[in-house]
Every structure is written in structure tokens, then in C-alpha cells.
Design an enzyme around this catalytic site. Structure first.
Site, mmCIF file in Angstrom:
data_model
loop_
_atom_site.group_PDB
_atom_site.id
_atom_site.type_symbol
_atom_site.label_atom_id
_atom_site.label_comp_id
_atom_site.label_asym_id
_atom_site.label_seq_id
_atom_site.Cartn_x
_atom_site.Cartn_y
_atom_site.Cartn_z
ATOM 1 N N HIS A 203 41.117 33.049 43.569
ATOM 2 C CA HIS A 203 40.737 32.930 44.980
ATOM 3 C C HIS A 203 41.483 31.810 45.690
ATOM 4 O O HIS A 203 41.603 31.785 46.851
ATOM 5 C CB HIS A 203 39.276 32.656 44.708
ATOM 6 C CG HIS A 203 38.407 33.757 44.387
ATOM 7 N ND1 HIS A 203 37.130 34.014 45.052
ATOM 8 C CD2 HIS A 203 38.809 34.705 43.780
ATOM 9 C CE1 HIS A 203 36.754 35.288 44.497
ATOM 10 N NE2 HIS A 203 37.633 35.675 43.943
ATOM 11 N N SER A 207 45.036 37.047 45.729
ATOM 12 C CA SER A 207 45.241 38.164 44.792
ATOM 13 C C SER A 207 46.674 38.725 45.039
ATOM 14 O O SER A 207 47.079 38.652 46.107
ATOM 15 C CB SER A 207 44.242 39.366 45.108
ATOM 16 O OG SER A 207 43.004 38.665 44.456
ATOM 17 N N LYS A 229 34.775 49.919 44.744
ATOM 18 C CA LYS A 229 35.845 50.416 43.887
ATOM 19 C C LYS A 229 35.608 49.784 42.537
ATOM 20 O O LYS A 229 35.735 50.612 41.383
ATOM 21 C CB LYS A 229 37.075 49.815 44.449
ATOM 22 C CG LYS A 229 38.199 50.297 43.538
ATOM 23 C CD LYS A 229 39.577 49.475 44.237
ATOM 24 C CE LYS A 229 39.720 48.190 44.004
ATOM 25 N NZ LYS A 229 39.824 47.609 42.700
ATOM 26 N N ASP A 230 34.960 48.647 42.653
ATOM 27 C CA ASP A 230 34.809 47.805 41.134
ATOM 28 C C ASP A 230 33.746 48.555 40.558
ATOM 29 O O ASP A 230 33.632 48.920 39.253
ATOM 30 C CB ASP A 230 34.410 46.759 41.465
ATOM 31 C CG ASP A 230 35.700 45.652 41.524
ATOM 32 O OD1 ASP A 230 36.916 46.415 41.281
ATOM 33 O OD2 ASP A 230 35.629 44.549 41.886
ATOM 34 N N GLU A 273 41.670 43.819 12.395
ATOM 35 C CA GLU A 273 41.234 44.540 13.338
ATOM 36 C C GLU A 273 42.192 45.053 14.478
ATOM 37 O O GLU A 273 43.479 44.503 14.424
ATOM 38 C CB GLU A 273 40.065 44.261 14.436
ATOM 39 C CG GLU A 273 38.980 43.631 13.609
ATOM 40 C CD GLU A 273 38.049 44.718 13.508
ATOM 41 O OE1 GLU A 273 37.211 44.934 14.169
ATOM 42 O OE2 GLU A 273 38.189 45.840 12.852
#
Length: 382
Positions: A203, A207, A229-230, A273
Site C-alpha cells: 500500500h 500495486s 473481483k476478489d 510433500e
């Protein structure tokens, strides 16, 4: 009066960072993965706390306590499957998030701090996931812990002392399990702290965006546009996550982990893993033990060099055709290394792994600075 001022200040903080936060208008769905990773972290924290209430960190009881959670605790099977598969979802989102950063040049200044914090989060995630994998105290967990911790003996002078410190004794035993349980419980809160700093840095610096242009132009508020959108990305992620939790909960794990740990019986193939496999393949591709361990750590630390060695003046790969091609070779190389990490340690897998390892490090150390200068010269000549 003081309380109302504090509440007002809190509202201003939330509004500035979650509602009115100016966001580049051209962000795509690939910018959803940072938010999805944060949701995965919250899921892991909450499910991990619930599991810790019923887990017993003792070599005689750990495996049985996991079975107790699965069979006797109300909703225990769901919490355990959410936590186990949530780790894989976390790594999937973070790997895509990093790949997006590589493709669109998010490591370039002025976002060097953002990138560095992201790499630190990845390293902490891997340490946390490894310790959590051991807690199940199944065959693969026990032997993976034994093999991986033994790698530190490659370091001269201090290697044996590091291993003894990790084990809490002279073998992987109860003290080891207690150490790993404590660290596995605490490290996610450290990750959460670094994530907050990471978001604050984003921030502060602004971005990135697909075009790689200045983030100080053509902005719109985060709410409602990017909130919607998120949310769409979150719904898609939950559907994908739910498929594994409800229909294929063990497909991302190893069947040997449903066998209690037995120090007297070594599995035929010891593999970590899936999200560790690329680094494990790099380790196995180098015949020298010390150099292999150093390469294992370097496979992550090399990402920290990108803000320092980058020479490109163009941020986005949309305008860097040469870099774009080599980037996709890197993606293919990552999948190849992951495949080789679970393959037998024999020919031809070792030789192919050596070639893939050379390209992996060559991309970051050589190609990134060379392509930056080369493409700069091509643009100048045009």
C-alpha cells in the site's frame, strides 16, 4: 471523547486500506492470489488452533491422537482435512502469486521491499509446513524428518550441534516432536505479522499492474470494484479447495503416513510433500552433500537477489518477448523438478535433474541481468 476519536481513527485506517484504497484499474484475476493466500493463512490458523486442542505431542500418542481427531472429535475429520489440504492450497496460491510477480516484474524497484518480504513469507511457510508434516508421526513423516534434519550434518564444525539442537537429543524422538509442535504452532503468527508488513509495503509503494506502467495513474477505489473481483476469486478457490476436502482428501499426501512411525523400518522411497519436491530434486541432483544442502537453501534465497541484479527498464513481460519465453521455460523447469523430486534417485532422473537445476539457477543469476541489458539494447536500436 477519546474513545470516539480512536474509533474514528480506526475507521479511517480501514477505509484507507480496504475501501477507498486507490487501485490500478487494469488489474486482472491474477491479482486475486495475494488475497487468496491471506484467506488460506486465516484458514490454517483457525483450523490449526482447533487441532492443537486435541493433539498430543508425544511419540507414543501423536499418531493415535490424529486418529482420535478423525474418529471421535465432532467434525474432527473435516478440521483435519481442511488443515492438511489447506497447506497445499496455501502453497498453490503463493506459487502462482510469485509466478505472477516474476512475469510482471513485481521485484523491480520501488517494490524491492515488497518482494523481499514475500520471499521471507515463503521461507517461513516452508519451515512451518515441514514441522507440521512431522507432527502426524507416520512413517513418511518420521523418516522425512530424519533425512532432512540429517542434511545439516554436512556443515563443518557446527553441523552436528545444529542437528542435536533440532532433535533435542541424539535421534528423532519425543524432544524433537515437542520442539516441532511448539514451532509449528508459533511460526504462523510470525507469518501473519510479516504478511501485515508485506501488505503495508504494498500500500505504501502502490500495486503493480499488467502493463507495468506507473501505479499512480488511472486508479479506482478498491470497494466495490476489486472487492467483488476478489470475492469471485474466493468463491472459485473455495470450490477447488472443497473438491479435495470432500472428494479427494488424501490425494495430495502420502499413503505411508497412515502407518505409525517405525524407526526400525525404512520406507523404500522417502519423499517430502509435493510443495518441497522441486527443492528436493535440486538437493539430490548434486553429488556433494554440502553443496547439495547449500543449493537447497539457495533455491529459495536466490529470489532475494532479483531486485539487486535486475537490469531491465521495462517491467512487464508483455513487452519483453525474450524474457517471456525464458520465463515459461522456468515454469516448465519447476514442474520437471517437482516430478524428479519424487522419482527414484537413479539414472536418468539424476542427470535430467542436474540439467534442470542448472537452468533454474541460470535463469535467476544469469538470464535476468543478461536479458535486461539485451532487450534494452534492442529497444535502443529500434
Amino acid at each position: 471523547m477519546i474513545l470516539s476519536i480512536k474509533q474514528h481513527s480506526l475507521f479511517q485506517l480501514i477505509s484507507a486500506h480496504l475501501i477507498e484504497y486507490p487501485t490500478p484499474s487494469n488489474l486482472t484475476l491474477f491479482w486475486n492470489y495475494g488475497f487468496l493466500a491471506a484467506m488460506c493463512l486465516v484458514t490454517q490458523l483457525l483450523s490449526g488452533i482447533a487441532l492443537a486442542m486435541h493433539f498430543t505431542p508425544h511419540v507414543d500418542l501423536a499418531f493415535l491422537s490424529v486418529e482420535h481427531i478423525m474418529r471421535d472429535v465432532n467434525g474432527g475429520w473435516l478440521i483435519r482435512y481442511i488443515h492438511a489440504n489447506g497447506a497445499s492450497m496455501f502453497f498453490i496460491t503463493v506459487y502462482i502469486h510469485i509466478a505472477r510477480g516474476l512475469y510482471y516484474g513485481s521485484y523491480m524497484q520501488p517494490r524491492g521491499l515488497v518482494w523481499t518480504l514475500g520471499v521471507i513469507i515463503l521461507i517461513l511457510m516452508m519451515a512451518t509446513a515441514f514441522m507440521g508434516y512431522v507432527l502426524v508421526w507416520g512413517q513418511m513423516s518420521f523418516w522425512a524428518a530424519t533425512v532432512i534434519t540429517n542434511f545439516f550434518t554436512a556443515f563443518p564444525v557446527v553441523g552436528d550441534k545444529i542437528v542435536t539442537l533440532l532433535w533435542g537429543g541424539f535421534s528423532v524422538d519425543n524432544a524433537t516432536l515437542n520442539r516441532f509442535f511448539s514451532l509449528h504452532y508459533l511460526l504462523p503468527f510470525l507469518i501473519a505479522g510479516v504478511v501485515v508488513v508485506h501488505m503495508a509495503a504494498v500500500h505504501n509503494d502502490g500495486s503493480n499492474n499488467p502493463l507495468g506502467i506507473s501505479s499512480h495513474a488511472d486508479k479506482i477505489s478498491f470497494f466495490p470494484y476489486f472487492f467483488i473481483k476478489d470475492t469471485l476469486g474466493l468463491v472459485g478457490g473455495l470450490i477447488f479447495f472443497s473438491f479435495f476436502v470432500y472428494y479427494s482428501p488424501n490425494s495430495l499426501g502420502h499413503s505411508d503416513n497412515y502407518i505409525p512411525a517405525n524407526p526400525m523400518s525404512t520406507p523404500e522411497h522417502i519423499v517430502p510433500e509435493w510443495y518441497f519436491l522441486f527443492a528436493y530434486a535440486i538437493l539430490r541432483s548434486i553429488p556433494n552433500k554440502l553443496m547439495g544442502v547449500l543449493a537447497l537453501f539457495a533455491s529459495l534465497l536466490v529470489l532475494l537477489l532479483l531486485p539487486l541484479i535486475n537490469t531491465s527498464v521495462v517491467r512487464s513481460s508483455l513487452y519483453r518477448p525474450l524474457y517471456q519465453k525464458f520465463f515459461w521455460f522456468l515454469v516448465a523447469d519447476f514442474f520437471l523438478l517437482s516430478y524428479l523430486g519424487q522419482a527414484p534417485a537413479e539414472s536418468p532422473y539424476i542427470e535430467v535433474g542436474q540439467v534442470a537445476t542448472v537452468y533454474y539457477f541460470g535463469f535467476f543469476i544469469l538470464l535476468v541481468p543478461i536479458l535486461g541489458r539485451l532487450e534494452k539494447n534492442l529497444v535502443s536500436s529500434i
